[in-house]
Scaffold this motif. Structure first.
Motif, PDB file in Angstrom:
ATOM      1  N   ILE A 178       7.297  -8.945  13.144  1.00 30.13           N
ATOM      2  CA  ILE A 178       6.567  -7.710  12.850  1.00 30.13           C
ATOM      3  C   ILE A 178       6.857  -6.613  13.869  1.00 30.13           C
ATOM      4  O   ILE A 178       7.085  -5.457  13.509  1.00 30.13           O
ATOM      5  CB  ILE A 178       5.045  -7.998  12.800  1.00 30.13           C
ATOM      6  N   LEU A 185      11.921  -7.078   8.964  1.00 26.93           N
ATOM      7  CA  LEU A 185      11.124  -7.179   7.749  1.00 26.93           C
ATOM      8  C   LEU A 185      11.362  -5.952   6.872  1.00 26.93           C
ATOM      9  O   LEU A 185      11.918  -4.945   7.325  1.00 26.93           O
ATOM     10  CB  LEU A 185       9.641  -7.288   8.112  1.00 26.93           C
ATOM     11  N   TRP A 189       4.940  -1.491   4.309  1.00 29.03           N
ATOM     12  CA  TRP A 189       3.972  -2.434   4.870  1.00 29.03           C
ATOM     13  C   TRP A 189       3.544  -3.485   3.857  1.00 29.03           C
ATOM     14  O   TRP A 189       3.315  -4.645   4.224  1.00 29.03           O
ATOM     15  CB  TRP A 189       2.750  -1.677   5.387  1.00 29.03           C
ATOM     16  N   LYS A 192       6.041  -6.208   3.718  1.00 31.19           N
ATOM     17  CA  LYS A 192       5.899  -7.063   4.900  1.00 31.19           C
ATOM     18  C   LYS A 192       4.770  -8.063   4.709  1.00 31.19           C
ATOM     19  O   LYS A 192       4.905  -9.262   5.008  1.00 31.19           O
ATOM     20  CB  LYS A 192       5.627  -6.211   6.142  1.00 31.19           C
TER      21      LYS A 192
END
Length: 213
Positions: A178, A185, A189, A192
């Motif tokens: 992260i 990633l 968001w 992710k």
């Protein structure tokens, strides 16, 4: 505490084989790099990312199988009934096959997931960072396996230690994914979140349930 002497030659072979494999990895695939050079190399300077990742993943799978197989309660009848040249699958073989299939399926799904959302370019960075993390993790597992088989430890307490090691390693790995400064990633968001939940957390829970049901 008295402990019955066991023939652990196969453990020695696994550990020495893993160490020898890493020596070849650093000298051949990483062009005579030392451990520090390998761990600090940037993606643009990295060599043979995919072969290195495959080799490290196999060593990691072998060593985790060596460590966890001592605590796997049973080998399911589906596996124990399989015989090859008169040999049956023991707990180590069952654990190794489970982990190998788990890794293979998870990596295939990761590839399709990244490709489907247009983040295929991040797979190279993911493989490099994962290789570095798994390299260090497998060294820790080699030490933990050596202690398990050659020192008189309390198996119950050691099992709790292994659980802590697995959980800590899992949290640390995803934290690195992260917060790493390289794009690893997916950019958005929610992708992710989806990746960590569906391809990190859920598979590990399923794997743990399958091995220790």
């Amino acid at each position: 505490m008295i402990r019955i002497t066991e023939n652990n030659d196969w453990v020695v072979y696994c550990i020495l084989g893993s160490i020898f494999t890493y020596v070849i990895l650093l000298s051949v695939f990483q062009r005579d790099a030392n451990i520090k050079d390998f761990l600090t190399q940037k993606i643009e300077d990295s060599n043979n990312i995919t072969p290195s990742w495959v080799i490290i993943s196999i060593v990691r799978c072998v060593m985790i199988s060596l460590l966890l197989s001592q605590f796997v309660p049973i080998v399911p009848k589906t596996f124990s009934d399989i015989q090859l040249f008169g040999f049956q699958i023991n707990k180590f073989g069952f654990t190794f096959l489970t982990l190998a299939i788990f890794d293979l399926v998870k990596n295939i799904l990761t590839f399709f997931f990244y490709s489907s959302i247009g983040s295929g370019k991040n797979l190279k960075g993911l493989a490099l960072v994962a290789s570095k993390f798994f390299f260090l993790e497998s060294i820790a597992v080699i030490i933990a396996g050596f202690v398990l088989y050659f020192y008189p430890v309390d198996l119950v307490k050691y099992f709790y230690f292994i659980i802590g090691l697995v959980v800590g390693s899992f949290v640390l790995k995803n934290s690195i994914y992260i917060f790493h400064n390289q794009p690893i990633l997916p950019e958005k968001w929610y992708y992710k979140f989806l990746y960590i939940c569906t391809l990190q957390i859920v598979p590990v829970l399923v794997l743990w349930k399958f091995l220790f049901y």
